[in-house]
Every structure is written in structure tokens, then in C-alpha cells.
Motif scaffolding. Sequence first.
Motif, PDB file in Angstrom:
ATOM      1  N   GLU A  73     -12.734 -62.107  -6.751  1.00  0.00           N
ATOM      2  CA  GLU A  73     -11.457 -62.520  -7.333  1.00  0.00           C
ATOM      3  C   GLU A  73     -10.396 -61.425  -7.162  1.00  0.00           C
ATOM      4  OE1 GLU A  73     -14.630 -64.554  -9.968  1.00  0.00           O
ATOM      5  OE2 GLU A  73     -14.410 -62.724  -8.748  1.00  0.00           O
ATOM      6  N   ARG A  74     -10.802 -60.176  -7.309  1.00  0.00           N
ATOM      7  CA  ARG A  74      -9.862 -59.061  -7.109  1.00  0.00           C
ATOM      8  C   ARG A  74      -9.330 -59.069  -5.675  1.00  0.00           C
ATOM      9  NH1 ARG A  74     -10.528 -53.590  -8.704  1.00  0.00           N
ATOM     10  NH2 ARG A  74     -11.171 -54.383 -10.735  1.00  0.00           N
ATOM     11  N   ALA A  75     -10.245 -59.213  -4.715  1.00  0.00           N
ATOM     12  CA  ALA A  75      -9.831 -59.209  -3.313  1.00  0.00           C
ATOM     13  C   ALA A  75      -8.863 -60.352  -3.013  1.00  0.00           C
ATOM     14  CB  ALA A  75     -11.056 -59.304  -2.412  1.00  0.00           C
ATOM     15  N   GLU A  76      -9.147 -61.532  -3.577  1.00  0.00           N
ATOM     16  CA  GLU A  76      -8.277 -62.679  -3.324  1.00  0.00           C
ATOM     17  C   GLU A  76      -6.918 -62.507  -4.007  1.00  0.00           C
ATOM     18  OE1 GLU A  76      -8.209 -67.567  -3.877  1.00  0.00           O
ATOM     19  OE2 GLU A  76      -9.980 -66.393  -4.448  1.00  0.00           O
ATOM     20  N   SER A  77      -6.928 -62.057  -5.259  1.00  0.00           N
ATOM     21  CA  SER A  77      -5.672 -61.967  -6.001  1.00  0.00           C
ATOM     22  C   SER A  77      -4.729 -60.914  -5.426  1.00  0.00           C
ATOM     23  CB  SER A  77      -5.958 -61.670  -7.475  1.00  0.00           C
ATOM     24  OG  SER A  77      -6.504 -60.367  -7.641  1.00  0.00           O
ATOM     25  N   LEU A  78      -5.289 -59.879  -4.792  1.00  0.00           N
ATOM     26  CA  LEU A  78      -4.461 -58.821  -4.214  1.00  0.00           C
ATOM     27  C   LEU A  78      -4.312 -58.950  -2.699  1.00  0.00           C
ATOM     28  CD1 LEU A  78      -5.667 -55.733  -6.296  1.00  0.00           C
ATOM     29  CD2 LEU A  78      -3.525 -57.009  -6.542  1.00  0.00           C
ATOM     30  N   GLY A  79      -4.853 -60.044  -2.136  1.00  0.00           N
ATOM     31  CA  GLY A  79      -4.696 -60.292  -0.709  1.00  0.00           C
ATOM     32  C   GLY A  79      -5.413 -59.285   0.170  1.00  0.00           C
ATOM     33  N   ILE A 134      -7.541 -62.887 -18.281  1.00  0.00           N
ATOM     34  CA  ILE A 134      -7.374 -64.223 -18.859  1.00  0.00           C
ATOM     35  C   ILE A 134      -5.949 -64.751 -18.761  1.00  0.00           C
ATOM     36  CG2 ILE A 134      -9.312 -64.030 -20.465  1.00  0.00           C
ATOM     37  CD1 ILE A 134      -7.317 -63.301 -22.669  1.00  0.00           C
ATOM     38  N   ASP A 135      -4.990 -63.901 -18.405  1.00  0.00           N
ATOM     39  CA  ASP A 135      -3.584 -64.290 -18.381  1.00  0.00           C
ATOM     40  C   ASP A 135      -2.973 -63.920 -17.029  1.00  0.00           C
ATOM     41  OD1 ASP A 135      -0.896 -64.693 -18.731  1.00  0.00           O
ATOM     42  OD2 ASP A 135      -0.711 -63.494 -20.554  1.00  0.00           O
ATOM     43  N   PRO A 136      -2.628 -64.938 -16.198  1.00  0.00           N
ATOM     44  CA  PRO A 136      -2.080 -64.629 -14.873  1.00  0.00           C
ATOM     45  C   PRO A 136      -0.795 -63.819 -14.898  1.00  0.00           C
ATOM     46  CG  PRO A 136      -2.739 -66.939 -15.010  1.00  0.00           C
ATOM     47  CD  PRO A 136      -2.816 -66.384 -16.405  1.00  0.00           C
ATOM     48  N   SER A 137      -0.053 -63.860 -15.995  1.00  0.00           N
ATOM     49  CA  SER A 137       1.201 -63.107 -16.056  1.00  0.00           C
ATOM     50  C   SER A 137       0.966 -61.603 -16.108  1.00  0.00           C
ATOM     51  CB  SER A 137       2.030 -63.540 -17.269  1.00  0.00           C
ATOM     52  OG  SER A 137       1.452 -63.096 -18.487  1.00  0.00           O
ATOM     53  N   LYS A 138      -0.244 -61.183 -16.427  1.00  0.00           N
ATOM     54  CA  LYS A 138      -0.581 -59.763 -16.444  1.00  0.00           C
ATOM     55  C   LYS A 138      -0.948 -59.304 -15.038  1.00  0.00           C
ATOM     56  CE  LYS A 138      -0.301 -59.644 -20.982  1.00  0.00           C
ATOM     57  NZ  LYS A 138       0.764 -58.914 -21.687  1.00  0.00           N
ATOM     58  N   GLY A 139      -0.471 -58.143 -14.648  1.00  0.00           N
ATOM     59  CA  GLY A 139      -0.752 -57.644 -13.312  1.00  0.00           C
ATOM     60  C   GLY A 139       0.308 -58.071 -12.316  1.00  0.00           C
ATOM     61  N   PRO A 140       0.242 -57.565 -11.075  1.00  0.00           N
ATOM     62  CA  PRO A 140       1.315 -57.792 -10.100  1.00  0.00           C
ATOM     63  C   PRO A 140       1.385 -59.197  -9.508  1.00  0.00           C
ATOM     64  CG  PRO A 140      -0.445 -56.510  -9.114  1.00  0.00           C
ATOM     65  CD  PRO A 140      -0.766 -56.620 -10.577  1.00  0.00           C
ATOM     66  N   ASN A 141       0.265 -59.936  -9.543  1.00  0.00           N
ATOM     67  CA  ASN A 141       0.263 -61.297  -8.993  1.00  0.00           C
ATOM     68  C   ASN A 141       0.380 -62.288 -10.147  1.00  0.00           C
ATOM     69  OD1 ASN A 141      -0.240 -63.802  -7.869  1.00  0.00           O
ATOM     70  ND2 ASN A 141      -1.860 -63.063  -6.493  1.00  0.00           N
ATOM     71  N   ASP A 162       0.250 -65.351 -10.284  1.00  0.00           N
ATOM     72  CA  ASP A 162      -0.497 -66.596 -10.117  1.00  0.00           C
ATOM     73  C   ASP A 162      -2.006 -66.391 -10.100  1.00  0.00           C
ATOM     74  OD1 ASP A 162       1.905 -68.142  -9.788  1.00  0.00           O
ATOM     75  OD2 ASP A 162       2.050 -67.320  -7.751  1.00  0.00           O
ATOM     76  N   ALA A 163      -2.468 -65.201 -10.460  1.00  0.00           N
ATOM     77  CA  ALA A 163      -3.900 -64.921 -10.333  1.00  0.00           C
ATOM     78  C   ALA A 163      -4.394 -64.016 -11.453  1.00  0.00           C
ATOM     79  CB  ALA A 163      -4.186 -64.267  -8.980  1.00  0.00           C
ATOM     80  N   LEU A 164      -5.691 -64.118 -11.715  1.00  0.00           N
ATOM     81  CA  LEU A 164      -6.368 -63.218 -12.642  1.00  0.00           C
ATOM     82  C   LEU A 164      -7.016 -62.078 -11.860  1.00  0.00           C
ATOM     83  CD1 LEU A 164      -8.185 -65.885 -14.878  1.00  0.00           C
ATOM     84  CD2 LEU A 164      -5.990 -64.772 -15.331  1.00  0.00           C
ATOM     85  N   PHE A 165      -7.464 -61.066 -12.575  1.00  0.00           N
ATOM     86  CA  PHE A 165      -8.240 -59.946 -12.019  1.00  0.00           C
ATOM     87  C   PHE A 165      -7.473 -59.172 -10.952  1.00  0.00           C
ATOM     88  CE2 PHE A 165     -11.319 -63.242 -13.352  1.00  0.00           C
ATOM     89  CZ  PHE A 165     -11.924 -62.553 -14.389  1.00  0.00           C
ATOM     90  N   ASP A 166      -6.149 -59.113 -11.067  1.00  0.00           N
ATOM     91  CA  ASP A 166      -5.346 -58.350 -10.117  1.00  0.00           C
ATOM     92  C   ASP A 166      -5.031 -56.954 -10.638  1.00  0.00           C
ATOM     93  OD1 ASP A 166      -3.902 -59.764 -12.050  1.00  0.00           O
ATOM     94  OD2 ASP A 166      -2.047 -59.736 -10.894  1.00  0.00           O
ATOM     95  N   CYS A 167      -5.801 -56.497 -11.623  1.00  0.00           N
ATOM     96  CA  CYS A 167      -5.696 -55.130 -12.158  1.00  0.00           C
ATOM     97  C   CYS A 167      -7.002 -54.390 -11.906  1.00  0.00           C
ATOM     98  CB  CYS A 167      -5.454 -55.144 -13.668  1.00  0.00           C
ATOM     99  SG  CYS A 167      -4.005 -56.044 -14.225  1.00  0.00           S
ATOM    100  N   GLY A 168      -6.933 -53.071 -11.910  1.00  0.00           N
ATOM    101  CA  GLY A 168      -8.156 -52.291 -11.917  1.00  0.00           C
ATOM    102  C   GLY A 168      -8.838 -52.375 -13.277  1.00  0.00           C
ATOM    103  N   ASN A 169     -10.069 -51.911 -13.352  1.00  0.00           N
ATOM    104  CA  ASN A 169     -10.746 -51.829 -14.642  1.00  0.00           C
ATOM    105  C   ASN A 169     -10.157 -50.674 -15.459  1.00  0.00           C
ATOM    106  OD1 ASN A 169     -12.671 -53.972 -14.466  1.00  0.00           O
ATOM    107  ND2 ASN A 169     -13.794 -52.746 -12.975  1.00  0.00           N
ATOM    108  N   PRO A 170     -10.359 -50.676 -16.779  1.00  0.00           N
ATOM    109  CA  PRO A 170      -9.842 -49.564 -17.591  1.00  0.00           C
ATOM    110  C   PRO A 170     -10.316 -48.216 -17.062  1.00  0.00           C
ATOM    111  CG  PRO A 170     -10.611 -51.343 -19.003  1.00  0.00           C
ATOM    112  CD  PRO A 170     -11.026 -51.708 -17.607  1.00  0.00           C
TER     113      PRO A 170
END
Length: 316
Positions: A163-169, A227-234, A236-244
Motif C-alpha cells: 500500500e505504501r508503494a502504491e500510494s507514493l507511486g 485510516i484517513d486519506p487526507s493525512k499524508g501527501p496523497n 486519495d490514499a492511506l499509508f502514504d506516511c512513514g512509520n513513527p
Amino acid sequence: MKLKQILCCAVLSTGVAPAFAADSSDPIVIPIHNWSSQIVMSNVVGQLFEEMGSNVEFVTTDSQAVYESVRLGDVTLELEVWEGAFGASFREALSKGGLHDAGDHDAVTREDWWYPMWTKESCPGLPSWEALNDCAAVFATAETGDKGRYLDGPVDWLKHGAERAESLGLNFTVINAGSAAALWAEIGAAEADKKPVLVFNWTPNFAEAVWPGEFVEFPAWEDGCDIDPSKGPNPDALFDCGNPATGYLKKAAWDGMKDKWPTAYCMLGEVSFTNPQIAQMAKLVDTDEMEPEEAATEWLDANREVVEPWMSGCKS
């Protein structure tokens, strides 16, 4: 007020440690997962419970489903709640009731995509995640074609690498390792000819001492990024952030533990391991090739000054 503070106040006001009702003779059930530090730590704490007169039983348990097992009382506790890997499952179980946060370890954790330092020679833009697509070809294998290969953790760790790879292209194919040992084997196999390699890794563990490396720096974690697509740079996608980057390592306990095994529960509240201590536990198994039970005994023998205070204020 935290358990440690309550005990401290009781000792100061009376001059003696508080007395507890006798622990049940039923076994305290401790789960075992599929990475070395958790297995050794579980055996360390289990041996301490036995020293204090409790019976202990170990069961192999899925590392995500374990929180439901703790909540229901089928398993008594969990000693390694990693924020990045298991925070979501832990929070879901908390919301249902039946288990609770039993305190933090001193250790600070991080879990993410990682590479040994020799990899940077072939991809000098690292650790920035934006360098990965420019370097995807150097990570490509026959298995992945023109895409880079990233070896993620075992499926049950739910690291969401795909999911990370897809959300960040990212032009990467994500493969799941079968075990922690497979991750170490991947790094070890690449070491001889300094082949660029990208794998899931975490701290604390023994690997940081054996193979110096760095975590990929993804967009900083934001609460809700999973859980919220508005978080992170994409948007329209989840998991577009690094882990804590400074994650917690918690303990969890079944709500009934404090009444059924009050002495053991008291000690659980005192237990707190540091990054170097956890790394040493893992090293005894992953590098020194000891059995987990033997490693736990050796670690305890070398660290009595650490564990004795945990027990001294909790003996009934």
C-alpha cells in the motif's frame, strides 16, 4: 496514579512493601511470536514469574490476533506492543474492553524500509524516499522485472508495504518475507558483493550492530495516516506516511490479571527494557544461536541487578 507511584507511596508510608493476596495456581499464559527479542523477553519474564512462585505456560500466537486473545483472557499479557506494527490492533482491542495498557518500556522503537550502508553507493539520494524511483533498477531482480524489489516483513506483521508503494507511486514490487530470519538472510547474502538491498527492519534488534544502515525517510507519520486519506501527501490514499520515528513499546494485560495474579501483575508494571537490553536478547539467538530458553537464562544471570528491583517490591 500509576502502579509504580502507588507502590512507592505504600512503601514510604508503612516502611514495608505492600502485601498481595496469593496468586492463582493457574498458569499465566504468555504468547510467543516470530521474532527473537519477543521470544527471549517472554522467557525472561516467564522465568521471573516462576521465581516468584507462579506457574507459566507459553503458547504460539499470531502477533495481530493476540490482542483479542488477551482481551478475552485466553492469553494473559503481551510484552512487546510495537506502535508501528501492532498499534492499530492494540487500539481496536482496547476499544472493546477486556485488556489495558500495562505501561511502556524505556525502549524507543522504529520500524520501516531500511538498507545497509553499502546500498547508498548505488543510490546516493537515499535516505529520501523520493530517490527510490530514480534507483529502482538497482534493486530489480529476475522476480520483479524492471521494478525494484522490497522485502517486507511477514504478512502477519501488517506492514502495508504494498500500500505504501502504491500510494507514493513507487516503482517497486513488494515481497513478504516468511520470517525475521529471512530478512537477515537477505542482508547477509547481499553483504559479500555489496549488492544493493532494501528490506523491512526495526530497532531495537541485533542487526544495527552487525550491519550499519539507515531507514528510508518517508513523509513524516501523522496520526490517522492509516485510516484517513487526507493525512499524508496523497489525499486519495492511506499509508502514504512513514512509520513513527520514535514509536512506543508497550505492555498489555488482561483486565483480570491484577486480581487473579496480583503479585505477578505488580511485577509486570515494573518491567521495563531498554534498547540495548532488547538488542542483546535478540543477539543471543540470532547471532550466538542459543535457544530462547537458554538465552533468557543467560541474560538473567548477567542482569540480576536490573531485574531484582522489579521483584523486590512485589513479593507477597
